[in-house]
Design a protein around this motif. Sequence first.
Motif, PDB file in Angstrom:
ATOM      1  N   THR A 140       0.817  -1.222   0.000  1.00 42.28           N
ATOM      2  CA  THR A 140       0.000   0.000   0.000  1.00 42.28           C
ATOM      3  C   THR A 140       0.849   1.269   0.000  1.00 42.28           C
ATOM      4  O   THR A 140       0.312   2.362  -0.187  1.00 42.28           O
TER       5      THR A 140
ATOM      6  N   HIS B 230       2.344   4.072  -4.947  1.00 43.40           N
ATOM      7  CA  HIS B 230       1.342   4.831  -5.695  1.00 43.40           C
ATOM      8  C   HIS B 230       1.808   4.883  -7.149  1.00 43.40           C
ATOM      9  O   HIS B 230       2.697   5.656  -7.491  1.00 43.40           O
ATOM     10  N   TRP B 231       1.192   4.041  -7.988  1.00 37.64           N
ATOM     11  CA  TRP B 231       1.649   3.859  -9.359  1.00 37.64           C
ATOM     12  C   TRP B 231       0.833   4.616 -10.391  1.00 37.64           C
ATOM     13  O   TRP B 231       1.118   4.518 -11.576  1.00 37.64           O
ATOM     14  N   ILE B 232      -0.191   5.335  -9.991  1.00 40.06           N
ATOM     15  CA  ILE B 232      -1.075   5.992 -10.954  1.00 40.06           C
ATOM     16  C   ILE B 232      -0.586   7.421 -11.214  1.00 40.06           C
ATOM     17  O   ILE B 232      -0.681   8.281 -10.343  1.00 40.06           O
ATOM     18  N   PRO B 233      -0.071   7.674 -12.431  1.00 38.36           N
ATOM     19  CA  PRO B 233       0.380   9.036 -12.753  1.00 38.36           C
ATOM     20  C   PRO B 233      -0.798  10.013 -12.753  1.00 38.36           C
ATOM     21  O   PRO B 233      -1.896   9.681 -13.195  1.00 38.36           O
ATOM     22  N   GLY B 234      -0.558  11.185 -12.220  1.00 39.83           N
ATOM     23  CA  GLY B 234      -1.588  12.215 -12.195  1.00 39.83           C
ATOM     24  C   GLY B 234      -2.453  12.195 -10.952  1.00 39.83           C
ATOM     25  O   GLY B 234      -3.176  13.141 -10.685  1.00 39.83           O
ATOM     26  N   ASP B 235      -2.375  11.128 -10.172  1.00 45.33           N
ATOM     27  CA  ASP B 235      -3.170  11.018  -8.952  1.00 45.33           C
ATOM     28  C   ASP B 235      -2.369  11.618  -7.791  1.00 45.33           C
ATOM     29  O   ASP B 235      -1.854  10.910  -6.931  1.00 45.33           O
TER      30      ASP B 235
ATOM     31  N   ASP C 139       6.071   7.008  -4.812  1.00 45.21           N
ATOM     32  CA  ASP C 139       5.089   7.578  -5.724  1.00 45.21           C
ATOM     33  C   ASP C 139       5.694   7.867  -7.088  1.00 45.21           C
ATOM     34  O   ASP C 139       6.711   8.562  -7.191  1.00 45.21           O
TER      35      ASP C 139
ATOM     36  N   ASN D 184       4.487   9.776  -9.205  1.00 46.11           N
ATOM     37  CA  ASN D 184       4.330  11.208  -9.446  1.00 46.11           C
ATOM     38  C   ASN D 184       5.534  12.000  -8.945  1.00 46.11           C
ATOM     39  O   ASN D 184       5.884  13.024  -9.519  1.00 46.11           O
TER      40      ASN D 184
END
Length: 153
Positions: A40, A43-48, A110, A112
């Motif tokens: 957890t 954080h692999w989501i770009p832009g989030d 992250d 990001n």
Amino acid sequence: MVRRLTVTFLFLYAVSVVAITVFPIRVRSAAYWAGEPWWTVFHWIPGDVDAPSFVLNVIMFIPLGILLPLLRPSLDAIGRLAGHAAAASSAIEVTQFMLGMTLGSRRTVDVNDLIANTAGALLGLLILRLAVPSRQHRAGYGAGSPPSPSPPG
């Protein structure tokens, strides 16, 4: 003299980045994170990402984009500088992950941050190129001696 000053700034900058990204280290027992899976922290989501955090990460790497090309003229290329910035940012993220897994500090890793840090270094290169347009002059500043004049013609 100029080179020594640039190296000093790079060293102070690196110490500051470590102080911001690694410290404080909060040691926690495994029981503190009981029931929360280790993955957890990724954080692999770009832009989030929240805008202030992204902007601060961009700002944090602007000095890298200015100082590295001054010290190593070969890094006065977008691709090479981006690679070095991404490597430095990845080292920070891996360090945060390892501290989280070993000491329980649980800082996030992250994608990001990687994007923002690399963008910040490239923005630093842009600022350097605007401030010192001639590549020859930029190389001369890093070498610590003024650049020799170009032959006419």
